[in-house]
Design a protein around this motif. Sequence first.
Motif, PDB file in Angstrom:
ATOM      1  N   ILE A  37      -6.160  -0.312  -1.201  1.00 48.44           N
ATOM      2  CA  ILE A  37      -6.991  -1.176  -0.376  1.00 48.44           C
ATOM      3  C   ILE A  37      -6.669  -1.139   1.033  1.00 48.44           C
ATOM      4  O   ILE A  37      -5.420  -1.432   1.390  1.00 48.44           O
ATOM      5  N   ASP A  82      -3.034  -1.111  -5.687  1.00 49.95           N
ATOM      6  CA  ASP A  82      -2.429  -1.720  -4.720  1.00 49.95           C
ATOM      7  C   ASP A  82      -3.224  -2.975  -4.725  1.00 49.95           C
ATOM      8  O   ASP A  82      -4.188  -3.337  -5.123  1.00 49.95           O
ATOM      9  N   THR A 117       1.045  -1.011   0.044  1.00 46.44           N
ATOM     10  CA  THR A 117      -0.024  -0.126   0.165  1.00 46.44           C
ATOM     11  C   THR A 117       0.785   1.157  -0.160  1.00 46.44           C
ATOM     12  O   THR A 117       0.565   2.003  -0.601  1.00 46.44           O
TER      13      THR A 117
END
Length: 382
Positions: free
Chosen positions: A47, A153, A25
Amino acid sequence: MAGVADLLEDKDVCICAGSGGVGKTTTAAAIALGMAGRGLSVCVLTIDPAKRLADSLGLAELGNDAERVDPALLEAQDSPVEGELWAMMLDAKATFDELVARHAPDEESRERVLRNRIYQQISTALAGSQEYMAMEKLFELHSEARFDLLVLDTPPTRNALDFLDAPRRLMQFIEGRSMRVFMKPTGMAARVAGRGAGVALSIVRRIVGFDLLADLSEFFTAMSGMVDGFRERARRVDELLAAPRTSFLVVCGPSGEPVDEAVYFHRKLVEAKLPFGGVIVNKVHRLPDYAGGDGEDLRGGLRTALDDGDLADRVAANYADYLSLAERDSRNIDHLAAELRTRSVIRVPYLDEDVHDLSGLADLNRFLFAAGRDPAATATDG
Ligand SMILES: Nc1ncnc2c1ncn2[C@@H]1O[C@H](COP(=O)(O)OP(=O)(O)OP(=O)(O)O)[C@@H](O)[C@H]1O
Ligand SMILES: [Mg+2]
């Protein structure tokens, strides 16, 4: 050695994949910022970002829509950002709903599916649905062609490969046996079911509190009308993933197991004919540039400087531990590069602090976008 900007030249999709907790991320957000800094209009699809990172990107809540990161915030950075940075927090459930809305033949069947309790459970809980929905959203944004680059991500899957398998598993589920079982029964099955069904249904209803079988049957019947649309869509998602303008960057940690996973993931990408771009080894313990020697030299120096023999010994021991970690990382990365037969291994050091704001992302970018080797790496390579 290449930096991320070289790896992403001419690409319009970048997928940051890897196992849990390695920094996917963070890396995805940093890459998006870095590429926006090169004048592109970039959207990062994240996410589950840590709350502070989400806040700093202006993503206060789940939206399933791209939000532009405040240009004033970007201007306040050390190096000005000429492009646009957009971010979006993926909401698998909302994406699934949008997908159903798109493929439902009419308003009524759409409402019927969305209201259906089984659907509501399944669309939140279906294994692989988050992975699939991430790619679904990616595909949708890509079709709209609003951005120069999309950085995706990926979810924290137990196994990095679940992610590649997701579209297939979702289709198997929707098309598979589970579906046929619940569609309107005919022939023998119907007669058998018919006899005991009244009693069975009333028991089920008592246990689960609503008409489970009726809901199931309704769900699968309604979904069956959408299967073709889903299948076609899954095929096009697959196509996008394999496109030459897509690049998979594998993110991993520097210790033994994460490195092995990266090797495995790379092999799977190659087998699936998906475009591997490079590896980012995150949280690497760097060999310090300190040249004051080690062992007795260092201890002596510390004892003089600190005027506390006990403390000096502990600092020296700590330093020795750190050196062996750094050496271990360096060996692992050499092994990784050799296994992958690639020079596209980007090393990002373990920073002193968590990365949760734009300036932290910019710190990472000093390494992600550095062309040429990390000096510390050269020291051990030579
Ligand atoms: N190079 C780094 N130095 C220091 N901290 C880092 C670095 N990279 C990431 N972190 C921190 O590590 C934590 C995990 O990072 P991140 O959330 O990006 O991992 P992830 O791979 O997305 O995890 P998950 O699989 O759970 O989604 C975060 O707190 C982040 O700030
Ligand atoms: Mg994550």
